[in-house]
Enzyme design. Structure first.
Site, PDB file in Angstrom:
ATOM      1  N   HIS A  48      47.367  39.337  39.245  1.00  0.00           N
ATOM      2  CA  HIS A  48      47.138  37.892  39.110  1.00  0.00           C
ATOM      3  C   HIS A  48      45.858  37.467  39.855  1.00  0.00           C
ATOM      4  CE1 HIS A  48      51.350  37.825  37.867  1.00  0.00           C
ATOM      5  NE2 HIS A  48      51.255  36.537  37.590  1.00  0.00           N
TER       6      HIS A  48
ATOM      7  N   ASP B  13      53.805  43.454  32.668  1.00  0.00           N
ATOM      8  CA  ASP B  13      53.718  42.817  33.987  1.00  0.00           C
ATOM      9  C   ASP B  13      54.901  41.861  34.085  1.00  0.00           C
ATOM     10  OD1 ASP B  13      52.680  41.871  36.490  1.00  0.00           O
ATOM     11  OD2 ASP B  13      51.746  40.173  35.474  1.00  0.00           O
ATOM     12  N   SER B  14      55.074  41.290  35.286  1.00  0.00           N
ATOM     13  CA  SER B  14      56.121  40.285  35.456  1.00  0.00           C
ATOM     14  C   SER B  14      55.743  38.985  34.732  1.00  0.00           C
ATOM     15  CB  SER B  14      56.301  39.993  36.939  1.00  0.00           C
ATOM     16  OG  SER B  14      55.087  39.493  37.459  1.00  0.00           O
TER      17      SER B  14
ATOM     18  N   CYS C   5      51.053  45.888  36.859  1.00  0.00           N
ATOM     19  CA  CYS C   5      51.640  45.106  37.948  1.00  0.00           C
ATOM     20  C   CYS C   5      51.694  46.006  39.179  1.00  0.00           C
ATOM     21  CB  CYS C   5      53.054  44.688  37.532  1.00  0.00           C
ATOM     22  SG  CYS C   5      53.993  43.894  38.841  1.00  0.00           S
TER      23      CYS C   5
ATOM     24  N   CYS D 215      46.919  42.859  43.240  1.00  0.00           N
ATOM     25  CA  CYS D 215      47.862  42.157  42.368  1.00  0.00           C
ATOM     26  C   CYS D 215      47.063  41.719  41.152  1.00  0.00           C
ATOM     27  CB  CYS D 215      48.446  40.938  43.081  1.00  0.00           C
ATOM     28  SG  CYS D 215      49.436  39.887  42.001  1.00  0.00           S
TER      29      CYS D 215
ATOM     30  N   GLU E 149      50.610  31.250  38.245  1.00  0.00           N
ATOM     31  CA  GLU E 149      51.460  31.021  37.053  1.00  0.00           C
ATOM     32  C   GLU E 149      51.604  29.522  36.762  1.00  0.00           C
ATOM     33  OE1 GLU E 149      53.740  33.546  35.280  1.00  0.00           O
ATOM     34  OE2 GLU E 149      52.503  35.135  36.091  1.00  0.00           O
TER      35      GLU E 149
HETATM   36  N1  DGL Z   1      50.781  40.880  38.756  1.00  0.00           N
HETATM   37  C1  DGL Z   1      51.830  41.399  39.589  1.00  0.00           C
HETATM   38  C2  DGL Z   1      51.274  42.396  40.587  1.00  0.00           C
HETATM   39  O1  DGL Z   1      50.235  42.973  40.315  1.00  0.00           O
HETATM   40  C3  DGL Z   1      52.552  40.229  40.118  1.00  0.00           C
HETATM   41  C4  DGL Z   1      53.723  40.537  40.816  1.00  0.00           C
HETATM   42  C5  DGL Z   1      54.817  39.558  40.906  1.00  0.00           C
HETATM   43  O2  DGL Z   1      55.429  39.225  39.895  1.00  0.00           O
HETATM   44  O3  DGL Z   1      55.136  39.208  42.035  1.00  0.00           O
HETATM   45  O4  DGL Z   1      51.830  42.689  41.622  1.00  0.00           O
END
Ligand code: DGL
Length: 262
Positions: free
Chosen positions: A182, A6-7, A69, A180, A148
């Protein structure tokens, strides 16, 4: 080994869901915190980041990759599948299946990053499996940085959520896709604001379920691990205090984040 990326820490909600479903299965996790968030970046940049992440996971011994992600899956999954021969599981496919089944009246809302909403991947896939459904989507670019930063319980976060969810209320949705990884960390706050009659579909849980189905059909994957490979490892391209706290909270135990230059 199963590689997950993931990011940032959002994908750890996928990794935790995998751990809960397949406790015997060690993972290699990579959070690209040096380049997070992906959701506000162009498709080209997101795709380049994904290739770098997958190359790193392969180097660490991954034989299957989970794109944990939505922004990356929505933007790059098809390109990545053409480019790599290893199996790639993504967060979107199983989430669409679940939402299409879960919705009673076919009124489905989607929240996600700009990249995910811009891709219209959920609309395209949902209307293929359930042509009569009505879909409303909302980009929520402020939510990933709030998570975050570990601002989960702050008034500001609640206020921003109310603002993002209001248009979906107007559409009288009965199902809401947390598009997402997150967002499960904001699940209770989202449920309280969208109303308890709306069913939340969590892309992290669905991705874990999809991986489990895949592994059940391909039992040779995950066997023949060396002793060294029997432990999960968590790599990040940058690390901050809030991120460490979140990682520990997601897993309910201290998580050792190994910083690497990827
Ligand atoms: N968890 C990522 C997602 O599902 C986050 C994306 C991001 O870094 O903007 O899209």
């Amino acid at each position: 080994m199963i590689g997950v990326f993931d990011s940032g820490v959002g994908g750890m909600t996928v990794a935790k869901a995998i751990e809960d479903l397949c406790p015997q299965l060690p993972l290699i996790y990579f959070g690209d915190l040096a380049r997070s968030p992906y959701g506000s970046k162009s498709s080209e940049v997101i795709t380049t980041c994904c290739c770098r992440n997958i190359d790193f996971l392969i180097q660490q011994g991954a034989t299957v990759v989970v794109i944990a992600c939505n922004s990356a899956a929505a933007t790059a999954a098809e390109t990545l599948r053409r480019q790599y021969t290893l199996p790639i599981i993504d967060v979107v496919t199983a989430t669409v299946e679940k939402a299409a089944m879960a919705s009673t009246a076919g009124r489905i809302g989607i929240i996600g990053t700009r990249a995910t909403i811009r891709s219209k991947i959920y609309e395209a896939r949902l209307t293929t499996v359930r042509p009569a459904c009505r879909i409303a989507s909302q980009a929520c670019p402020l939510l990933v940085p709030l998570v975050e930063e570990d601002w989960l319980g702050k008034q500001e976060t609640k206020m921003i959520l109310r603002r993002y969810l209001y248009p979906l209320h107007q559409h009288q949705i009965d199902t809401l896709i947390l598009g997402c990884t997150h967002y499960p960390l904001l699940g209770d706050l989202i449920q309280a604001r969208i109303g308890k009659k709306v069913r939340l579909v969590d892309s992290s849980a669905e991705a874990a379920r999809h991986l489990k189905e895949f592994l059940d059909k391909n039992p040779e994957i995950g066997s023949n691990m060396t002793e060294h490979e029997r432990q999960s490892r968590f790599f990040v391209s940058d690390s901050t205090g809030p991120v460490q706290r979140l990682a520990d909270r997601i897993f309910g135990r201290p998580i050792y984040l190994e910083k690497v230059d990827v």
